[in-house]
Design a protein around this motif. Structure first.
Motif, short mmCIF file in Angstrom:
data_model
loop_
_atom_site.label_atom_id
_atom_site.label_comp_id
_atom_site.label_asym_id
_atom_site.label_seq_id
_atom_site.Cartn_x
_atom_site.Cartn_y
_atom_site.Cartn_z
N ILE A 143 0.89 -1.14 -0.04
CA ILE A 143 -0.09 0.10 0.17
C ILE A 143 0.66 1.17 -0.04
CG2 ILE A 143 -1.70 1.43 1.18
CD1 ILE A 143 -3.00 -1.57 1.77
N PRO A 144 1.95 1.37 0.62
CA PRO A 144 2.76 2.51 0.69
C PRO A 144 3.31 2.80 -0.70
CG PRO A 144 3.05 1.54 2.65
CD PRO A 144 2.35 0.49 1.88
N GLY A 145 3.45 1.84 -1.42
CA GLY A 145 4.06 1.75 -2.87
C GLY A 145 3.00 2.12 -3.97
N SER A 146 1.77 2.26 -3.47
CA SER A 146 0.47 2.43 -4.36
C SER A 146 0.77 4.01 -4.80
CB SER A 146 -0.91 1.86 -3.73
OG SER A 146 -1.03 3.02 -2.82
N ILE A 147 1.28 4.70 -4.44
CA ILE A 147 1.12 6.08 -4.61
C ILE A 147 2.03 6.48 -5.93
CG2 ILE A 147 0.79 7.31 -2.70
CD1 ILE A 147 3.45 7.96 -2.39
N ARG A 148 2.82 5.46 -6.39
CA ARG A 148 3.63 5.44 -7.69
C ARG A 148 2.84 4.77 -8.92
NH1 ARG A 148 7.39 3.30 -3.81
NH2 ARG A 148 7.02 1.11 -4.98
N PRO A 149 2.91 5.65 -9.85
CA PRO A 149 2.25 5.19 -11.08
C PRO A 149 2.91 3.88 -11.73
CG PRO A 149 3.32 7.14 -11.73
CD PRO A 149 3.41 7.22 -10.01
N ARG A 150 2.21 3.09 -12.31
CA ARG A 150 2.82 2.03 -13.04
C ARG A 150 2.84 2.28 -14.45
NH1 ARG A 150 0.16 -3.18 -9.93
NH2 ARG A 150 1.75 -4.22 -11.21
N ARG A 157 -5.47 -1.34 -17.03
CA ARG A 157 -6.17 -2.61 -16.57
C ARG A 157 -6.74 -2.39 -15.23
NH1 ARG A 157 -4.79 -7.54 -19.36
NH2 ARG A 157 -3.08 -7.28 -20.95
N LEU A 158 -6.39 -1.37 -14.62
CA LEU A 158 -6.93 -0.98 -13.19
C LEU A 158 -7.98 -0.04 -13.39
CD1 LEU A 158 -3.61 -0.91 -11.31
CD2 LEU A 158 -5.18 -2.88 -11.58
N TRP A 159 -8.72 0.32 -14.47
CA TRP A 159 -9.54 1.22 -14.72
C TRP A 159 -10.59 1.10 -13.66
CZ3 TRP A 159 -14.59 0.08 -15.60
CH2 TRP A 159 -14.91 -1.15 -15.91
N TYR A 160 -11.16 -0.02 -13.21
CA TYR A 160 -12.31 -0.13 -12.51
C TYR A 160 -12.14 0.22 -11.03
CZ TYR A 160 -9.65 -4.30 -10.76
OH TYR A 160 -8.62 -5.03 -10.26
N GLN A 161 -10.77 0.19 -10.82
CA GLN A 161 -10.11 0.58 -9.48
C GLN A 161 -10.21 1.94 -9.22
OE1 GLN A 161 -6.71 -1.26 -7.95
NE2 GLN A 161 -7.07 -3.31 -8.75
N PHE A 162 -9.78 2.64 -10.44
CA PHE A 162 -9.86 4.15 -10.47
C PHE A 162 -11.38 4.57 -10.37
CE2 PHE A 162 -5.76 3.44 -12.99
CZ PHE A 162 -4.86 3.33 -11.70
N TYR A 163 -12.19 4.00 -11.12
CA TYR A 163 -13.70 4.24 -11.36
C TYR A 163 -14.38 4.34 -9.60
CZ TYR A 163 -18.46 3.47 -12.89
OH TYR A 163 -19.89 3.58 -13.08
N PHE A 164 -13.83 3.38 -8.94
CA PHE A 164 -14.46 3.35 -7.62
C PHE A 164 -14.01 4.41 -6.65
CE2 PHE A 164 -14.71 -1.86 -8.17
CZ PHE A 164 -16.06 -1.57 -8.89
N HIS A 165 -13.05 5.18 -7.11
CA HIS A 165 -12.69 6.09 -6.41
C HIS A 165 -13.38 7.26 -6.32
CE1 HIS A 165 -8.13 4.47 -6.71
NE2 HIS A 165 -8.92 3.74 -5.91
N ALA A 255 -2.31 -17.88 -17.62
CA ALA A 255 -1.70 -17.15 -18.82
C ALA A 255 -2.35 -16.27 -19.65
CB ALA A 255 -1.25 -18.49 -19.62
N ASP A 256 -4.02 -16.54 -19.70
CA ASP A 256 -4.70 -15.46 -20.26
C ASP A 256 -5.43 -14.65 -19.18
OD1 ASP A 256 -4.21 -16.62 -22.43
OD2 ASP A 256 -5.92 -18.09 -22.43
N ASP A 257 -4.96 -14.31 -18.04
CA ASP A 257 -5.58 -13.53 -16.97
C ASP A 257 -5.71 -11.91 -17.48
OD1 ASP A 257 -6.40 -11.86 -14.92
OD2 ASP A 257 -5.06 -13.26 -13.37
N GLY A 258 -6.82 -11.58 -17.61
CA GLY A 258 -7.17 -10.11 -18.18
C GLY A 258 -6.64 -9.06 -17.21
N VAL A 259 -6.54 -9.50 -15.84
CA VAL A 259 -6.22 -8.51 -14.97
C VAL A 259 -4.71 -8.27 -15.11
CG1 VAL A 259 -5.94 -8.06 -12.43
CG2 VAL A 259 -7.94 -9.17 -13.10
N GLY A 260 -3.91 -9.32 -15.63
CA GLY A 260 -2.62 -9.55 -15.78
C GLY A 260 -1.93 -10.76 -16.09
#
Length: 306
Positions: A143-150, A157-165, A255-260
């Motif tokens: 969590i402390p490292g979550s502030i750094r953009p990837r 792929r994390l669009w839904y997480q940002f939507y929930f914000h 191998a086909d995971d849409g999250v990553g």
């Protein structure tokens, strides 16, 4: 021979009281068998283990499949309890369930949220975990490292997480929870042919009155946009150190995971200091147990009988 087409009667839902929850769980097999706890993720349900729990029970194991907080018939004991979805709350629920069932130790299997709970208990309370099957490796959030953009592909792929914000995300999940979660199923398991068949079996679990609040808190807390439960802050501090897991572990990766999709190199291996193996499953997405029940059963039995 293990078969992936196990047919069984609908499991009986049982309930047990813990300090914060009345946890609903499905029980398979003899109560005297060696215990295995199977943990689902978001947005999934115990239906993900329909072809796994009966097969393990048939071999004499005691199989427990709980509904996580915010899912199905599981309920909070008090209206005043924070509807937290933070990683420490999920782990505490698992410990409380084991204590309530008087299980000093159990084999754990989980993916997504459930995999996170299992990994945390394995890392911080290894004496409680006989062995671990984890979906997608080391699931403890940094969590402390979550502030750094990837990188942009991961951020996409994390669009839904940002939507929930946003409040729009809260309203969207509230008004369209079944359609929204069905979309995630399709995006995260893009090559699985059974999405349309299996999704309706899990969807009713999302009608829990606390589902939206728990989900929103989960995705906000992991980016430090909301506070967690003060009683669990000590655990979050311990998790920020990214403690290793030393119990015998098999990591199953789609191998086909849409999250990553699973990378060619195992970038989680440094977090596992005990017996450890990574297995990448061809043609499998994010919903690992439901898409690959045979591989999940084999992983558990390899650890339990190895």
């Amino acid at each position: 021979m293990l078969r992936s087409s196990v047919v069984t009667q609908s499991p009986v839902i049982q309930h047990i009281e813990t300090p914060q929850l009345n946890i609903a769980y499905e029980h398979h097999g003899p109560t005297t068998g060696d215990p295995i706890i199977l943990l689902h993720g978001f947005p999934y349900s115990p239906r993900g283990y329909d072809e796994i729990a009966p097969a393990l029970a048939a071999q004499g194991y005691r199989v427990i499949v709980p509904y996580l907080r915010g899912y199905g018939p599981t309920r909070f004991n008090s209206p005043d309890t924070l509807r937290s979805g933070q990683q420490a709350a999920l782990a505490q629920d698992l410990l409380d369930l084991m204590d309530a069932l008087a299980l000093p130790q159990a084999a754990l299997c989980g993916y997504d949220w459930g995999g996170r709970a299992a990994c945390i208990v394995a890392a911080l309370w290894p004496e409680r975990v006989r062995c671990l099957v984890t979906g997608d490796g080391y699931n403890l959030q940094n969590i402390p490292g979550s502030i750094r953009p990837r990188d942009p592909e991961t951020e996409h792929r994390l669009w839904y997480q940002f939507y929930f914000h946003t409040q729009r995300g809260v309203d969207g999940l509230t008004e369209n929870r079944r359609a929204f979660c069905e979309l995630l199923w399709r995006l995260w398991s893009p090559t699985w042919a059974r999405n349309d068949e299996r999704y309706p079996l899990s969807a009713p679990a999302f009608d829990n009155p606390d589902f939206v609040e728990v989900v929103i808190h989960s995705y906000r807390h992991r980016f430090m946009y909301v506070a967690g439960d003060p009683a669990l802050e000590w655990m979050e501090e311990a998790l920020a150190k990214q403690p290793p897991i030393n119990v015998p572990t098999i990591s199953l990766c789609g191998a086909d995971d849409g999250v990553g999709a699973a990378p060619e190199a195992d970038d989680d291996i440094e977090h596992f200091t005990g017996p450890y193996e990574r297995r990448v499953l061809a043609g499998v997405g994010h919903n690992i147990p439901e898409e690959a029940p045979k591989a999940t059963i084999k992983a558990l039995l390899d650890l339990l009988k190895g």
